[in-house]
Enzyme design. Structure first.
Site, PDB file in Angstrom:
ATOM      1  N   SER A 107       0.665  -1.080   0.072  1.00 14.45           N
ATOM      2  CA  SER A 107       0.079  -0.120   0.217  1.00 14.45           C
ATOM      3  C   SER A 107       0.923   1.137  -0.127  1.00 14.45           C
ATOM      4  CB  SER A 107      -0.868   0.053   1.085  1.00 14.45           C
ATOM      5  OG  SER A 107      -1.826   1.144   1.124  1.00 14.45           O
ATOM      6  N   GLY A 108       0.458   2.260  -0.957  1.00 15.55           N
ATOM      7  CA  GLY A 108       1.339   3.598  -0.871  1.00 15.55           C
ATOM      8  C   GLY A 108       2.471   3.456  -1.832  1.00 15.55           C
ATOM      9  N   THR A 112      -2.131   1.860  -7.991  1.00 13.59           N
ATOM     10  CA  THR A 112      -3.211   2.382  -8.768  1.00 13.59           C
ATOM     11  C   THR A 112      -2.868   3.331  -9.658  1.00 13.59           C
ATOM     12  OG1 THR A 112      -4.580   2.312  -6.602  1.00 13.59           O
ATOM     13  CG2 THR A 112      -5.419   3.741  -8.154  1.00 13.59           C
ATOM     14  N   ASN A 157      -1.015   5.463   2.782  1.00 15.65           N
ATOM     15  CA  ASN A 157      -1.354   6.042   1.500  1.00 15.65           C
ATOM     16  C   ASN A 157      -2.589   6.879   1.806  1.00 15.65           C
ATOM     17  OD1 ASN A 157      -1.800   6.534  -0.945  1.00 15.65           O
ATOM     18  ND2 ASN A 157      -2.032   4.352  -1.499  1.00 15.65           N
ATOM     19  N   SER A 160      -5.464   4.792  -0.654  1.00 17.33           N
ATOM     20  CA  SER A 160      -5.239   3.428  -0.764  1.00 17.33           C
ATOM     21  C   SER A 160      -6.448   2.655  -1.289  1.00 17.33           C
ATOM     22  CB  SER A 160      -4.782   2.888   0.914  1.00 17.33           C
ATOM     23  OG  SER A 160      -4.353   1.338   0.648  1.00 17.33           O
ATOM     24  N   SER A 161      -6.086   1.683  -2.234  1.00 13.89           N
ATOM     25  CA  SER A 161      -7.116   0.725  -2.484  1.00 13.89           C
ATOM     26  C   SER A 161      -7.099  -0.298  -1.466  1.00 13.89           C
ATOM     27  CB  SER A 161      -6.639   0.090  -3.996  1.00 13.89           C
ATOM     28  OG  SER A 161      -6.527   1.028  -4.974  1.00 13.89           O
ATOM     29  N   GLY A 387      -0.322  -5.711  -2.166  1.00 14.84           N
ATOM     30  CA  GLY A 387       0.758  -6.427  -2.174  1.00 14.84           C
ATOM     31  C   GLY A 387       0.753  -7.195  -0.966  1.00 14.84           C
ATOM     32  N   GLU A 389       1.717  -8.371   2.635  1.00 12.12           N
ATOM     33  CA  GLU A 389       1.611  -7.334   3.873  1.00 12.12           C
ATOM     34  C   GLU A 389       1.921  -7.878   5.171  1.00 12.12           C
ATOM     35  OE1 GLU A 389      -2.550  -5.966   4.402  1.00 12.12           O
ATOM     36  OE2 GLU A 389      -2.461  -4.622   2.619  1.00 12.12           O
TER      37      GLU A 389
END
Length: 1106
Positions: A107-108, A112, A157, A160-161, A387, A389
């Site tokens: 994330s970040g 996206t 992020n 973040s998605s 991704g 984690e």
């Protein structure tokens, strides 16, 4: 000639990690840092793109950059995401290979944004056209909608998605986009009810409260203050760099472009508001007489407003929060819920409501962007998924996400090796097997159907008896204790008994990216993901159309006692489908890396990047790539780049490119084991060989540059001298020309002066002679004129004198004759002779007037307005009265010619004039049309014999009308019959009677003021005919139909009300629909069009008349 650059030209660090020498983790990171510090955020590993998030805008995504990378070889320019997108697009278009672009990273890291860049590049380079541009715009505008409902601010992020997204973009044979299909995976719905500190809920909640108008918030029963809603965290409600109000307007516009109807947007916003209201419902404990605890709602205001939004009875939902009904075969057991269970039910409903709304949004977007044609399409898939984690506290969500990444890593290794092997076989290079870590053993540990972790979790959730997270962990310790990648403090493996870094309520899995510690708390509940059936049934009872679609299992008629599939089972099935889909496509990889945790530019945290490099397996990827040949290049560009290193190939090689490369390598004495010749490429095994060639080329380029400079300087000096010499000759020639021109001008000027003086003297002499001759001629003419004038005046005086004498004789004679007459007739005159003469004169004038009027009378037509002019002023009144009398007389004569039938028609026309004149724009065009009545000849036409026999009374009017459907505004042909007692509507094809309405049941008729043929027959409330509602019809003979209805109502002594308005209400069964008439530009010719705007409005567009 076009100058082409290369990946190796002006390189900062190493653009392709395969060429990194020496290869180690430290050198890998140092190369990334070096390129990052110089704003080079993209690096290759063969065909894989590494993208480091710069946390700032870079000028590398302009339209010029798009054109620069368009139709270029992958290694021709410096590393860029556009190069990968172009390679994928042209492989899809030219080689007919389906492509997929896999974007991974934590994330970040910029996943996206990377997917947006890929889609925007493909949209820029594919075809143009109105329909193609519409499809591209819809595909691009689906992103803001999904980001608003599926993205949130996290500590890592700001955008973040919180879901995985896979989009298949479909293309035709030309490479133009036709549509797309979006698949979503594992929305983090737990965020709806609870957010970690420093994070916030999904964007749409804040955008709605910040950007919606006051009127919209009032309809949704919301306030702008975030603090009024328990589901919204306040510590991060406002995010720097995010304008929620502007983003809300962007989302509304994007939904409109994608194809959402206005009522659908309103329904979605109502559900979002309902989730906020749901979080404000609080419970209090209450004891029953039997000693059991139950819950009650503290303040029912939020519950009431939520029920009003969703159209649910308050008592039904209140009971669903207080009781739970369990069904087993033929038995039903109802139990009360305590406060904790009530809060669990509330949060479960909020999570399910939002999750299902998100799934419905994805489905609705897919309906809009799907390809319309059914031919085979070329497909490019873009995967933007979470991704790997590793948090301090890892739960069920991290376990599922890491399982997905294990599957992606597995397919990445397999497809990378397969691609490498296929290229070697294609080029005829000897292939040596590459040893690599196969993570299939880890995937099997998780997904095995018999003793996999997910299978055991499902088994625990489904088995009877007491099921807890601890019993699940005990089962893992029993089954997986001997597995080399599973660790637990309570397992039989004694080496972990004293491992204090492994708590008792946790287990640890050694993933390909490292060891991850999972806390089992919440695994069972999150896998069950249960929603009480009472809540589902309460939602299904809602009057809100969208709610019924989201909770189909709540339908009492379709009660399914089978337990729904678990979250783990569903995710494993969707991941399996995704893997099968990816294996059918040619993969392209983008590995996104986050350089720091501060979301700040110019900061490169080595430990954080090292961690990501490890769990993304980038070093392993480089080693796999280098296990064969580190570098490969086609013969033509290779020869073009290095031909200056050999005298035989410089400056031009005349033979085949491969032979030129062989001569070049032999001349450079490169060891044969360092390279191999393929069919179309040369393969270099060690990066040192490539760097040796680059160093020799650099030295040669320096020598060539010196030679070029020497030749250029000599050419420049010679050119300068020749230019000076040529300039001196030109200057001298121009000066000589200038001197001769000046001399010629002086001679020419002197000659001109002499000539002008001579010509002037001659002209003046001639002028004097001409003037003297003219004066002589004028003197003779003047003398003759004076003489003739004298003669003429003398003759004129003589003639005047003679005329006066003759006139005097005539006057004297006239007076004498008058005197004689008066003396002769004086004895016959009396005192009133003047009056008689006056009357005689008047009589003669009147006689003359009437005879003249008789000969000039106008025609007998009543509409002829002509009349002879008045000859004398004193006849003004008589003239006007005679005109009026004549008009009345000819009208009477005209009426006497009418038959009774014709007289009735004209009476109807007169009544139509009283009703519609100056009120309805259609009326003037109907004046010249006779009222025929029976347009279908129903009594003579055998087709309508059966229909004619069913009508007892005489048919006054028979015509075909269109009955308007409220669902879509389209018309259905019906036969319209009017008798003295009723109105009958029948099917045009079969003649079957569809409706019969007695005239006393009609309350009024509504029409517009426009030139359309729409009219509404409104029925009296409570009458037998009013069960199905009013009739909205359209006819070409509207004026005649309404006139006859009005006349029949007048004979029955109960006047029918005619309402003429551009906006009126029509009752359709239980609902009232507003019919609104507007003037618009002509469409579909010049016809009137009717369109449903929403459930409460039909809009009729009438073309503007000139």
């Amino acid at each position: 000639m076009e100058v082409k650059t290369s990946l190796l030209d002006n390189m900062i660090g190493v653009g392709d990690m395969v060429l990194l020498e020496p290869l180690s983790e430290d050198s890998f990171l140092e190369n990334l840092r070096n390129r990052f510090d110089h704003s080079e955020i993209y690096t290759y590993i063969g065909s894989v793109v590494i993208s480091v998030n710069p946390y700032r805008s870079l000028p590398i995504y302009t339209s010029d950059k798009v054109e620069e990378y368009r139709n270029r070889n992958f290694y021709e320019l410096s590393p860029h995401i556009y190069a990968l997108a172009d390679e994928a697009y042209h492989s899809l278009r030219d080689q007919d290979k389906d492509q997929c672009i896999l974007i991974t990273g934590e994330s970040g890291a910029g996943k996206t944004e990377a997917s947006k860049l890929v889609m925007s590049y493909v949209a820029a380079v594919c075809g143009k056209g109105q329909e193609v541009n519409k499809v591209k715009e819809q595909l691009l505008q689906s992103n803001p909608v999904l980001e608003a409902f599926g993205n949130a601010k996290t500590v890592r992020n700001d955008n973040s998605s919180r879901f995985g997204k896979y989009m298949d973009i479909e293309f035709d044979f030309k490479g133009d986009p036709l549509g797309g299909v979006i698949s979503n995976y594992l929305l983090e719905k737990s965020r709806v009810v609870k957010q970690p500190r420093g994070e916030r809920n999904f964007h749409i909640f804040y955008q709605l409260l910040s950007g919606a108008s006051d009127d919209t918030l009032k309809k949704l029963k919301l306030h702008r203050d975030f603090s009024k809603y328990n589901y919204l965290s306040l510590d991060s409600a406002v995010v720097n760099g995010l304008d929620d109000a502007t983003n809300f307007r962007t989302v509304r516009n994007a939904m409109q472009i994608v194809g959402f109807m206005e009522d659908e947007v309103q329904s979605v916003l109502e559900l979002v508001a309902a989730v906020l209201k749901l979080g404000n419902i609080e419970f209090k404990p209450e004891s029953r007489c039997n000693g059991t605890d139950e819950s009650r709602i503290k303040d029912k205001n939020d519950l009431k407003e939520m029920c009003e939004l969703l159209g649910i009875e308050q008592s039904v939902l209140e009971r669903a929060f207080s009781y739970r009904t369990v069904e087993a075969k033929m038995e039903k057991v109802s139990t009360t819920l305590n406060v904790a269970q009530a809060y669990y039910a509330r949060d479960a409903l909020a999570k399910n409501l939002y999750s299902r709304l998100f799934t419905w949004l994805v489905t609705r977007i897919n309906e809009s962007i799907k390809a319309q044609t059914k031919t085979r399409h070329k497909v490019m898939g873009v995967l933007d998924i979470y991704g790997f984690e590793i948090f301090e506290d890892n739960s069920f969500e991290q376990f599922i996400i890491n399982y997905c990444n294990e599957k992606l890593q597995q397919i990445f290794i397999e497809l990378t090796l397969r691609e490498e092997q296929e290229e070697y076989v294609r080029e005829g290079i000897e292939w040596t097997n590459i040893e690599y870590f196969n993570n299939a053993i880890i995937c099997d540990l998780i997904e095995n159907n018999q003793n996999g972790i997910l299978a055991m979790l499902d088994e625990e959730c489904l088995r009877p008896g007491t099921v807890t997270d601890e019993t699940f962990l005990d089962k893992l310790n029993t089954v997986c204790a001997e597995h080399q990648h599973f660790e637990s403090r309570l397992s039989k493996n004694s080496k972990f008994l004293n491992d204090h870094s492994l708590p008792h309520s946790c287990f640890r899995i050694q993933h390909y990216a490292g060891k991850v510690l999972y806390r089992v708390e919440g695994f069972v509940d999150k896998n069950n993901d249960l929603l009480y059936r009472d809540l589902s049934q309460a939602m299904f009872k809602a009057n809100h159309s969208l709610i019924k679609q989201l909770f189909p299992e709540g339908n009492p008629a379709k009660v399914n006692l089978k337990r729904p599939p678990t979250a783990g089972f569903q995710f494993r099935a969707s991941v399996g489908t995704l893997m099968k889909n990816l294996q059918t496509k040619n993969p392209n990889y983008i590995r996104c890396i986050k350089p720091n945790d501060k979301k700040a530019p110019h900061i490169f945290t080595e430990s954080l990047v090292r961690h990501q490099v490890r769990y993304l397996g980038l070093m392993e990827n480089v080693r796999v790539r280098r296990a064969g040949y580190a570098f490969r290049q086609a013969y033509e560009p290779c020869l073009e780049r290095y031909k200056m290193l050999c005298k035989q190939t410089w400056p031009h090689w005349r033979g085949p490119a491969r032979e030129g490369v062989e001569v070049l390598m032999a001349n450079l004495q490169v060891p044969a084991e360092e390279f191999s010749y393929g069919r179309s490429k040369i393969f270099i095994r060690n990066p040192r060989t490539l760097f040796f060639l680059e160093e020799r080329r650099r030295q040669c380029l320096q020598d060539l540059a010196t030679l070029i400079q020497k030749i250029y300087r000599g050419w420049k000096c010679r050119s300068h001298f020749l230019l000076l010499k040529k300039s001196q000759i030109v200057v001298a020639a121009w000066y000589r020309r200038y001197a001769q021109q000046k001399k010629y001008q002086r001679i020419k000027s002197a000659t001109t002066v002499v000539q002008s003086y001579t010509r002037g003297w001659q002209a003046r002499k001639l002028l004097r002679e001409l003037k003297y001759q003219k004066r002589c001629e004028e003197a003779a003419t003047t003398i003759a004129a004076y003489w003739h004038g004298t003669q003429a005046r003398r003759e004129l005086r003589r003639l005047k004198e003679e005329a006066r004498r003759k006139h005097a004789v005539a006057v004297i004679w006239a007076y004498w004759q008058g005197l004689k007459v008066r003396r002769e007739y004086r004895k016959f005159f009396r005192a009133n002779a003047g009056k008689k003469i006056y009357n005689f004169t008047i009589q003669r004038i009147m006689q003359k007037y009437f005879l003249g009027l008789k000969s000039s009378l106008p025609s007998m037509s009543p509409i002829d307005k002509t009349w002879p002019t008045r000859p004398y002023l004193f006849l003004d009144g008589v003239h006007t009265e005679l005109r009026r009398i004549f008009h009345l007389w000819r009208c009477k004569k005209y009426r006497s010619q009418f038959t009774e039938e014709k007289k009735a028609v004209y009476e109807e026309k007169l009544e139509a004039s009283e009703i519609f004149k100056d009120k309805k724009a259609l009326y003037p065009s109907s004046v010249s049309q006779p009222f025929k009545g029976d347009y279908l000849e129903i009594s003579k036409n055998p087709k309508y014999q059966k229909l004619n026999s069913t009508v007892d009374e005489k048919v006054l009017l028979a015509d075909v009308v269109n009955k308007i459907n409220r669902a879509n505004g389209k018309g259905t042909a019906r036969i319209f019959l009017l008798t003295k007692k009723s109105v009958v509507l029948a099917d045009q094809k079969t003649g079957q009677v569809k409706a019969s309405v007695p005239l006393p049941d009609l309350s009024s008729v509504s029409v517009s003021t426009q030139s359309d043929g729409f009219f509404a027959l409104k029925l009296k409330e409570g009458s037998a005919s009013a069960v199905k509602g009013d009739f909205l019809l359209s006819s070409e003979h509207l004026i005649e139909i309404i006139t006859k209805l009005h006349r029949i109502g007048a004979t029955d002594q109960e006047q029918l009300n005619i309402d003429i308005s551009d906006e009126f209400l029509v009752q359709f069964k239980q609902d009232k629909v507003c019919v609104k008439f507007i003037q618009g530009a002509p469409k579909n010719g010049n016809s009137v069009s009717c369109k449903r705007k929403n459930n409460r409005l039909l809009e009729v567009s009438v073309p503007t008349t000139a």
